[in-house]
Design a protein around this motif. Structure first.
Motif, PDB file in Angstrom:
ATOM      1  N   LEU A 295       0.834  -1.212   0.000  1.00 36.45           N
ATOM      2  CA  LEU A 295       0.000   0.000   0.000  1.00 36.45           C
ATOM      3  C   LEU A 295       0.865   1.257   0.000  1.00 36.45           C
ATOM      4  CD1 LEU A 295      -2.724  -1.063   2.623  1.00 36.45           C
ATOM      5  CD2 LEU A 295      -3.061  -0.791   0.157  1.00 36.45           C
ATOM      6  N   PHE A 296       1.937   1.230   0.789  1.00 34.65           N
ATOM      7  CA  PHE A 296       2.854   2.376   0.838  1.00 34.65           C
ATOM      8  C   PHE A 296       3.530   2.573  -0.518  1.00 34.65           C
ATOM      9  CE2 PHE A 296       6.732   4.678   1.901  1.00 34.65           C
ATOM     10  CZ  PHE A 296       6.240   5.656   2.769  1.00 34.65           C
ATOM     11  N   PHE A 297       3.882   1.474  -1.168  1.00 41.20           N
ATOM     12  CA  PHE A 297       4.501   1.522  -2.498  1.00 41.20           C
ATOM     13  C   PHE A 297       3.552   2.158  -3.510  1.00 41.20           C
ATOM     14  CE2 PHE A 297       5.106  -0.460  -6.690  1.00 41.20           C
ATOM     15  CZ  PHE A 297       6.438  -0.153  -6.940  1.00 41.20           C
ATOM     16  N   PRO A 305       1.095   4.959 -13.222  1.00 39.93           N
ATOM     17  CA  PRO A 305       0.118   3.865 -13.350  1.00 39.93           C
ATOM     18  C   PRO A 305       0.746   2.476 -13.430  1.00 39.93           C
ATOM     19  CG  PRO A 305      -0.444   5.677 -14.814  1.00 39.93           C
ATOM     20  CD  PRO A 305       0.912   5.981 -14.262  1.00 39.93           C
ATOM     21  N   GLN A 306       1.910   2.374 -14.096  1.00 45.37           N
ATOM     22  CA  GLN A 306       2.546   1.057 -14.234  1.00 45.37           C
ATOM     23  C   GLN A 306       2.981   0.502 -12.874  1.00 45.37           C
ATOM     24  OE1 GLN A 306       3.258   3.672 -16.316  1.00 45.37           O
ATOM     25  NE2 GLN A 306       2.159   2.784 -18.063  1.00 45.37           N
ATOM     26  N   PHE A 307       3.558   1.372 -12.037  1.00 47.69           N
ATOM     27  CA  PHE A 307       3.978   0.929 -10.710  1.00 47.69           C
ATOM     28  C   PHE A 307       2.774   0.639  -9.809  1.00 47.69           C
ATOM     29  CE2 PHE A 307       8.202   3.073 -11.569  1.00 47.69           C
ATOM     30  CZ  PHE A 307       8.920   1.881 -11.558  1.00 47.69           C
ATOM     31  N   VAL A 308       1.704   1.412  -9.983  1.00 43.14           N
ATOM     32  CA  VAL A 308       0.474   1.145  -9.233  1.00 43.14           C
ATOM     33  C   VAL A 308      -0.041  -0.254  -9.566  1.00 43.14           C
ATOM     34  CG1 VAL A 308      -1.964   1.760  -8.965  1.00 43.14           C
ATOM     35  CG2 VAL A 308      -0.221   3.553  -8.991  1.00 43.14           C
ATOM     36  N   ALA A 309      -0.042  -0.584 -10.846  1.00 45.02           N
ATOM     37  CA  ALA A 309      -0.497  -1.912 -11.293  1.00 45.02           C
ATOM     38  C   ALA A 309       0.337  -3.025 -10.659  1.00 45.02           C
ATOM     39  CB  ALA A 309      -0.435  -2.002 -12.820  1.00 45.02           C
ATOM     40  N   ILE A 310       1.655  -2.835 -10.636  1.00 48.18           N
ATOM     41  CA  ILE A 310       2.550  -3.830 -10.024  1.00 48.18           C
ATOM     42  C   ILE A 310       2.241  -3.982  -8.538  1.00 48.18           C
ATOM     43  CG2 ILE A 310       4.963  -4.299  -9.389  1.00 48.18           C
ATOM     44  CD1 ILE A 310       5.730  -2.901 -12.059  1.00 48.18           C
ATOM     45  N   GLY A 311       2.065  -2.847  -7.849  1.00 41.39           N
ATOM     46  CA  GLY A 311       1.755  -2.875  -6.419  1.00 41.39           C
ATOM     47  C   GLY A 311       0.446  -3.594  -6.123  1.00 41.39           C
ATOM     48  N   VAL A 312      -0.559  -3.363  -6.963  1.00 41.66           N
ATOM     49  CA  VAL A 312      -1.865  -4.003  -6.784  1.00 41.66           C
ATOM     50  C   VAL A 312      -1.738  -5.516  -6.917  1.00 41.66           C
ATOM     51  CG1 VAL A 312      -4.142  -4.337  -7.854  1.00 41.66           C
ATOM     52  CG2 VAL A 312      -3.266  -2.018  -7.477  1.00 41.66           C
ATOM     53  N   ILE A 313      -1.067  -5.964  -7.961  1.00 47.18           N
ATOM     54  CA  ILE A 313      -0.939  -7.407  -8.216  1.00 47.18           C
ATOM     55  C   ILE A 313      -0.182  -8.101  -7.090  1.00 47.18           C
ATOM     56  CG2 ILE A 313       0.078  -9.136  -9.758  1.00 47.18           C
ATOM     57  CD1 ILE A 313      -0.496  -7.122 -12.073  1.00 47.18           C
ATOM     58  N   VAL A 371      -1.910  10.227  -0.220  1.00 45.48           N
ATOM     59  CA  VAL A 371      -2.361  10.249   1.180  1.00 45.48           C
ATOM     60  C   VAL A 371      -3.378   9.141   1.428  1.00 45.48           C
ATOM     61  CG1 VAL A 371      -3.607  11.598   2.927  1.00 45.48           C
ATOM     62  CG2 VAL A 371      -1.884  12.698   1.481  1.00 45.48           C
ATOM     63  N   THR A 372      -4.236   8.886   0.440  1.00 38.77           N
ATOM     64  CA  THR A 372      -5.235   7.821   0.549  1.00 38.77           C
ATOM     65  C   THR A 372      -4.577   6.492   0.896  1.00 38.77           C
ATOM     66  OG1 THR A 372      -6.802   8.858  -0.974  1.00 38.77           O
ATOM     67  CG2 THR A 372      -6.924   6.471  -0.773  1.00 38.77           C
ATOM     68  N   PHE A 373      -3.511   6.155   0.195  1.00 38.98           N
ATOM     69  CA  PHE A 373      -2.860   4.856   0.401  1.00 38.98           C
ATOM     70  C   PHE A 373      -1.924   4.856   1.609  1.00 38.98           C
ATOM     71  CE2 PHE A 373      -4.599   4.333  -3.757  1.00 38.98           C
ATOM     72  CZ  PHE A 373      -4.966   2.995  -3.772  1.00 38.98           C
ATOM     73  N   TYR A 374      -1.369   5.992   1.951  1.00 43.79           N
ATOM     74  CA  TYR A 374      -0.574   6.084   3.186  1.00 43.79           C
ATOM     75  C   TYR A 374      -1.484   5.843   4.395  1.00 43.79           C
ATOM     76  CZ  TYR A 374       3.115   8.296   0.354  1.00 43.79           C
ATOM     77  OH  TYR A 374       4.078   8.560  -0.579  1.00 43.79           O
ATOM     78  N   PHE A 375      -2.682   6.416   4.349  1.00 43.70           N
ATOM     79  CA  PHE A 375      -3.613   6.246   5.456  1.00 43.70           C
ATOM     80  C   PHE A 375      -4.057   4.781   5.563  1.00 43.70           C
ATOM     81  CE2 PHE A 375      -7.823   6.462   7.504  1.00 43.70           C
ATOM     82  CZ  PHE A 375      -7.474   7.158   8.660  1.00 43.70           C
ATOM     83  N   ALA A 376      -4.312   4.154   4.407  1.00 43.22           N
ATOM     84  CA  ALA A 376      -4.688   2.733   4.400  1.00 43.22           C
ATOM     85  C   ALA A 376      -3.570   1.875   4.996  1.00 43.22           C
ATOM     86  CB  ALA A 376      -4.989   2.280   2.971  1.00 43.22           C
ATOM     87  N   ALA A 377      -2.321   2.214   4.655  1.00 39.05           N
ATOM     88  CA  ALA A 377      -1.172   1.498   5.213  1.00 39.05           C
ATOM     89  C   ALA A 377      -1.101   1.672   6.724  1.00 39.05           C
ATOM     90  CB  ALA A 377       0.122   1.986   4.562  1.00 39.05           C
ATOM     91  N   LEU A 378      -1.450   2.878   7.203  1.00 30.56           N
ATOM     92  CA  LEU A 378      -1.461   3.136   8.644  1.00 30.56           C
ATOM     93  C   LEU A 378      -2.496   2.261   9.349  1.00 30.56           C
ATOM     94  CD1 LEU A 378      -0.614   4.821  11.133  1.00 30.56           C
ATOM     95  CD2 LEU A 378      -2.360   6.498  10.466  1.00 30.56           C
ATOM     96  N   MET A 379      -3.676   2.101   8.751  1.00 29.76           N
ATOM     97  CA  MET A 379      -4.715   1.251   9.337  1.00 29.76           C
ATOM     98  C   MET A 379      -4.238  -0.199   9.445  1.00 29.76           C
ATOM     99  SD  MET A 379      -7.381   3.089  10.116  1.00 29.76           S
ATOM    100  CE  MET A 379      -6.152   4.285  10.639  1.00 29.76           C
ATOM    101  N   VAL A 380      -3.559  -0.663   8.404  1.00 31.27           N
ATOM    102  CA  VAL A 380      -3.033  -2.033   8.421  1.00 31.27           C
ATOM    103  C   VAL A 380      -1.942  -2.170   9.479  1.00 31.27           C
ATOM    104  CG1 VAL A 380      -1.877  -3.836   7.056  1.00 31.27           C
ATOM    105  CG2 VAL A 380      -3.642  -2.407   6.001  1.00 31.27           C
ATOM    106  N   LEU A 381      -1.135  -1.127   9.645  1.00 27.57           N
ATOM    107  CA  LEU A 381      -0.084  -1.135  10.684  1.00 27.57           C
ATOM    108  C   LEU A 381      -0.709  -1.271  12.075  1.00 27.57           C
ATOM    109  CD1 LEU A 381       2.837  -0.803  11.647  1.00 27.57           C
ATOM    110  CD2 LEU A 381       2.496   1.683  11.549  1.00 27.57           C
ATOM    111  N   ILE A 382      -1.806  -0.544  12.311  1.00 30.50           N
ATOM    112  CA  ILE A 382      -2.498  -0.655  13.602  1.00 30.50           C
ATOM    113  C   ILE A 382      -3.021  -2.081  13.786  1.00 30.50           C
ATOM    114  CG2 ILE A 382      -4.463   0.160  14.977  1.00 30.50           C
ATOM    115  CD1 ILE A 382      -4.144   2.874  13.509  1.00 30.50           C
ATOM    116  N   GLY A 383      -3.526  -2.667  12.688  1.00 30.32           N
ATOM    117  CA  GLY A 383      -3.984  -4.053  12.738  1.00 30.32           C
ATOM    118  C   GLY A 383      -2.854  -5.003  13.095  1.00 30.32           C
ATOM    119  N   LEU A 384      -1.673  -4.761  12.539  1.00 30.50           N
ATOM    120  CA  LEU A 384      -0.491  -5.572  12.845  1.00 30.50           C
ATOM    121  C   LEU A 384      -0.142  -5.482  14.334  1.00 30.50           C
ATOM    122  CD1 LEU A 384       2.649  -5.806  10.597  1.00 30.50           C
ATOM    123  CD2 LEU A 384       2.896  -5.616  13.054  1.00 30.50           C
ATOM    124  N   ILE A 385      -0.238  -4.277  14.896  1.00 31.26           N
ATOM    125  CA  ILE A 385       0.032  -4.087  16.328  1.00 31.26           C
ATOM    126  C   ILE A 385      -0.987  -4.856  17.168  1.00 31.26           C
ATOM    127  CG2 ILE A 385       0.077  -2.375  18.199  1.00 31.26           C
ATOM    128  CD1 ILE A 385       1.115  -0.362  16.051  1.00 31.26           C
TER     129      ILE A 385
END
Length: 401
Positions: A295-297, A305-313, A371-385
């Motif tokens: 998500l951070f990537f 867009p190409q890197f977004v596609a790679i990150g999604v997959i 920011v949308t994806f940084y925030f999503a990554a933060l939520m997952v980090l809290i889940g990891l904790i």
């Protein structure tokens, strides 16, 4: 005489086992089609936004309305299925999906489409929650196999859905909705003829059983972790298509096909292996860490867009691991009936899926897509904790076999 009786008993057991397996495959096949409906709209989100004169934030509400109704109604599916039976509940859910997906195909406004997706969510709730407990029920004593089958059908559905959405959406954004209705009709026939009647529970589930089940600390804790994880899951699913600038509907479909294929492979083949070799706890920690890294990537490369596609997959692989193992933990709580556990757990995680698309759109409007994806990554980090804090809950029966 004794040998004859023994042989008859063995043949009866084989027949029951085959019937259970056939029923499980019928439900799994239908689940695959149901989950196709979630990802089917991914390739056409940008087209819907353009043709219905909607913003990305408004368009992501197609996920929010759908997931919110699905999540809330899942609390009461155990109450319904314990009275009319699992098979009828599944069929009613499918009929509702067929009706609302057809109507969605005729919609002329984004607001109307959002409301129709909410109705679709009602049918989805009746079906998905009941389907999980039905597969576990017909494969008695094989909880992990049942959950792997369920998660595999989800992965396949979410991979094939965007591909089909891309093919049909290339002609018109309306066709994918009619396509879902047709597929759900086939699924209804499959359930009607292939699923053997499932015995109703001896005790009827109370209307508030799903809510009461959340008093169980383990179920509640696993549910919160799933909610935080699903925030990242549905941010990716609902908003990543808007970052794929220059991609056609078909190309977006292929991106999410790759994502779903890796999700399915990880769910079916890799999760059970890692669970036994390095245990559930470490596997979930690693998977959550690499998912938040994905998500951070995507956030870091939101303009590419190409890197977004790679990150999604790549993210799909780690999501497959998390899906299977979290669901297994939630369904192996001995003090809660599986249909109730499925409803309560699904309510919490789908609630996370309902919030995420709306928040993703608003964050992008206020700041930017990164920011949308940084925030999503933060939520997952809290889940990891949360996983670390509640590490005592992350052991499954299969680790000790």
């Amino acid at each position: 005489m004794e040998e004859t009786d023994y042989l008859e008993e063995q043949l009866a057991e084989v027949a029951i086992e085959k019937g259970g397996l056939r029923s499980a495959y019928a439900v799994a096949f239908t689940c695959m089609i149901a989950f196709m409906g979630i990802g089917l709209v991914d390739p056409i989100l940008k087209t819907i936004a353009q043709q219905l004169d909607a913003t990305p934030a408004q368009t992501t509400l197609l996920f929010t309305s759908y997931m919110l109704v699905t999540g809330v109604m899942m609390l009461f599916t155990g109450f319904i299925s314990s009275r009319i039976g699992a098979k009828k509940t599944l069929i009613f859910g499918l009929i509702i999906i067929i009706m609302f997906s057809c109507l969605a195909g005729f919609s002329e406004t984004i607001k109307g489409l959002i409301y129709l997706r909410a109705g679709w969510g009602l049918g989805n709730a009746l079906f998905i929650s009941t389907a999980l407990s039905a597969i576990v029920g017909v494969l008695a004593g094989q909880t992990e196999k049942a959950i792997i089958m369920y998660e595999a059908s989800m992965g396949l559905g979410m991979s094939i859905g965007p591909l089909l959405g891309g093919v049909l959406g290339s002609a018109s954004w309306r066709l994918p909705f009619f396509g879902v209705a047709f597929l759900m009709f086939i699924a209804t026939l499959a359930i009607s003829f292939l699923l053997t009647p499932i015995v109703k529970p001896k005790e009827k589930v109370s209307i508030f059983a799903g809510i009461k089940a959340l008093k169980n600390h383990k179920l509640r804790s696993i549910g919160v972790i799933a909610l935080l994880y699903n925030f990242g899951f549905f941010t990716l699913l609902a908003y990543a298509p808007f970052l794929l600038e220059g991609f056609t509907e078909m190309q977006v479909g292929f991106v999410f096909f790759g994502w779903g294929a890796l999700l399915a492979v990880a769910s079916v083949f890799i999760a059970p292996i890692l669970e036994k070799r390095i245990n559930t706890y470490r596997t979930i920690l690693l998977a959550l860490f690499f998912f938040l890294a994905s998500l951070f990537f995507i956030g870091l490369n939101a303009q590419n867009p190409q890197f977004v596609a790679i990150g999604v997959i790549i993210a799909g692989f780690f999501q497959g691991l998390i899906n299977t193992l979290l669901t297994t933990i939630a369904m192996e709580i001995p003090t809660i009936e599986r249909s109730v556990a499925s409803s309560s757990y699904s309510f919490i995680r789908f609630f996370g899926g309902a919030i995420a698309p709306f928040v993703a759109g608003k964050l992008a409007e206020t700041w930017n897509s990164s920011v949308t994806f940084y925030f999503a990554a933060l939520m997952v980090l809290i889940g990891l904790i949360f996983v670390i804090v509640h590490s005592q809950y992350f052991a499954t029966e299969e680790e000790y076999e």
